[in-house]
Design an enzyme around this catalytic site. Structure first.
Site, short mmCIF file in Angstrom:
data_model
loop_
_atom_site.label_atom_id
_atom_site.label_comp_id
_atom_site.label_asym_id
_atom_site.label_seq_id
_atom_site.Cartn_x
_atom_site.Cartn_y
_atom_site.Cartn_z
N GLY A 11 -3.39 1.49 -7.97
CA GLY A 11 -3.02 2.90 -8.14
C GLY A 11 -1.74 3.01 -8.97
O GLY A 11 -0.81 2.24 -8.77
N ARG A 72 -8.77 -0.59 -10.65
CA ARG A 72 -9.01 -1.40 -9.45
C ARG A 72 -10.28 -2.19 -9.78
O ARG A 72 -11.36 -1.60 -9.90
CB ARG A 72 -9.24 -0.52 -8.23
N ASP A 103 -0.09 -4.10 -3.11
CA ASP A 103 -0.56 -5.31 -2.42
C ASP A 103 -1.83 -5.91 -3.05
O ASP A 103 -1.95 -7.13 -3.15
CB ASP A 103 -0.73 -5.07 -0.91
N THR A 126 4.06 1.06 -6.35
CA THR A 126 3.10 1.81 -5.52
C THR A 126 3.85 2.94 -4.83
O THR A 126 5.00 2.76 -4.43
CB THR A 126 2.44 0.92 -4.44
N ASP A 128 3.16 3.96 -1.99
CA ASP A 128 3.03 3.79 -0.54
C ASP A 128 4.25 3.12 0.13
O ASP A 128 4.43 3.26 1.34
CB ASP A 128 1.78 2.95 -0.20
N ASP A 130 4.66 0.13 0.91
CA ASP A 130 4.16 -0.70 2.02
C ASP A 130 4.28 -2.19 1.73
O ASP A 130 3.40 -2.97 2.12
CB ASP A 130 2.70 -0.32 2.32
N MET A 170 -0.64 11.01 1.33
CA MET A 170 -1.20 9.68 1.06
C MET A 170 -0.38 8.59 1.75
O MET A 170 0.56 8.87 2.48
CB MET A 170 -1.21 9.43 -0.44
N ARG A 172 -2.28 5.37 2.28
CA ARG A 172 -3.32 4.45 2.73
C ARG A 172 -3.11 4.16 4.22
O ARG A 172 -2.99 5.10 4.99
CB ARG A 172 -3.32 3.17 1.90
O1 F6P Z 1 -2.10 3.03 -3.04
C1 F6P Z 1 -1.80 4.26 -3.62
C2 F6P Z 1 -2.77 5.31 -3.17
O2 F6P Z 1 -2.39 6.54 -3.77
C3 F6P Z 1 -2.89 5.48 -1.66
O3 F6P Z 1 -1.83 6.21 -1.10
C4 F6P Z 1 -4.23 6.17 -1.55
O4 F6P Z 1 -4.83 5.92 -0.30
C5 F6P Z 1 -5.02 5.51 -2.65
O5 F6P Z 1 -4.07 4.99 -3.58
C6 F6P Z 1 -5.96 6.42 -3.38
O6 F6P Z 1 -6.67 5.66 -4.30
P1 F6P Z 1 -7.57 6.25 -5.46
O7 F6P Z 1 -6.66 6.82 -6.52
O8 F6P Z 1 -8.34 5.08 -5.96
O9 F6P Z 1 -8.39 7.33 -4.85
#
Ligand code: F6P
Length: 322
Positions: A11, A72, A103, A126, A128, A130, A170, A172
């Site tokens: 992301g 991804r 991660d 990120t 997050d 995390d 958000m 995750r």
């Molecule tokens: O890891 C970053 C993040 O924005 C998370 O907070 C969220 O769960 C996820 O990516 C969303 O992913 P995508 O953009 O693939 O929907």
């Protein structure tokens, strides 16, 4: 080292561009060649290299997203994909790689490191926050400010209509966005995956809270154990039908926008440190900043999930949100 490459993966997060800029300019200062790899590991498997110079990273420090694009990649999860990626790096004469991401990106870096001797250093990008080994990841500060800004706006209308709002953010499986933005926005309750959510406790909290408060805001981290904001709002509405309840899911707005000054500075420091770390022979580690000092954490350690968030902050939330 004479030739480096940089990629962004997973992301996107605000500040990734500032990090790319720092990597490129530091490499050029040290008379190295620097290649950008488009679309993360996906692009690496397709040999999507672009030569970068000082001009190619001009005027990007303030821009959200990533000029190198990101992805991804499912294919890269397989050993066959990792072997192709390693071969492409070596064919290009790359000696050091900087991966900017979260991660998943660092899990990928570990897998790639198993297929090649190219040294890899990661920069934590990120929203997050995390990762273990840095106080703040690149993008987190901007994201929580985006949430606070949005919740301030929701608060205006919530207050006028005397409503109860559930705002989903958000993160995750990590509650760090919810926790900090919830404190900053003065939320009446913050629900995060790291602590079990008991709906009955939440209901009695909302009931026993100050009666003179016209509006109430509950921040819900997207992967809370009691469900998302819609599911939780439904359960609360059953028991507290007199509340006029609304749900807002903030979604990808949290990933965009101009990076905050803090994200730009941290990203610049980390990108700069990543290049100098590779020159010093380091590899297999993530750059971080802890207590204002640059530090390094092995990838395997950096991706360990935090089981518990700062208990002193959690206690403060209970007291301040009365
Ligand atoms: O890891 C970053 C993040 O924005 C998370 O907070 C969220 O769960 C996820 O990516 C969303 O992913 P995508 O953009 O693939 O929907």
């Amino acid at each position: 080292m004479k030739t480096l490459a940089v990629l962004t993966s997973g992301g996107d997060s605000p500040g990734m561009n500032a990090c790319i800029r720092a990597v490129v300019r530091t490499a050029l200062f040290h008379k190295m060649e620097i290649w950008g790899i488009m679309r993360g590991y996906e692009g690496l498997m397709e040999s999507e290299f672009v030569k970068l110079d000082a001009k190619s990273v001009a005027n990007i420090i303030h821009r959200g997203g990533t000029v190198l694009k990101t992805a991804r990649s499912k294919r890269f999860m397989e050993e066959a994909g990792q072997k192709v990626a390693a071969k492409n790096l070596e064919a290009k004469g790359i000696e050091g790689l900087i991966t900017i991401g979260g991660d998943g990106t660092f899990r990928g870096a570990v897998a790639l490191g198993g297929q090649t001797n190219v040294k890899i250093i990661g920069c934590p990008g990120t929203i997050d926050n995390d990762l273990v080994g840095t106080d703040f990841t690149i993008g987190y500060d901007t994201a929580i400010n985006t949430v606070v800004d949005a919740v301030d706006k929701i608060r205006d209308t919530a207050e006028s209509h005397e409503r109860l709002f559930f705002v989903e953010v958000m993160g995750r499986d990590a509650g760090l966005i919810a926790l900090r933005s919830g404190i900053g926005a003065g939320a009446e309750a913050i629900l995060i995956p790291e602590t079990p959510t008991h709906i009955d406790d939440l209901i009695s909290r909302l009931e026993s809270g100050r009666k003179d408060k016209a509006s109430k805001i509950v921040i819900v981290s997207e992967h809370d154990d009691a469900g998302g904001a819609f599911a939780i709002a439904e359960k609360v509405k059953e028991k507290l039908p007199y509340y006029d309840t609304r749900v807002t899911v903030l979604g990808h707005i949290q990933r965009g926008g101009n990076p905050s000054c803090m994200d730009r500075v941290n990203a610049s420091r980390m990108g700069f440190a990543a290049v100098e770390a590779l020159m010093a022979g380091r590899g297999g580690e993530m750059v971080g900043i802890i207590d204002k000092e640059v530090c390094f954490t092995p990838f395997e350690q950096a991706i360990k999930h935090l089981e518990e968030l700062d208990p002193s902050l959690m206690r403060m939330v209970e007291i301040l949100s009365l």
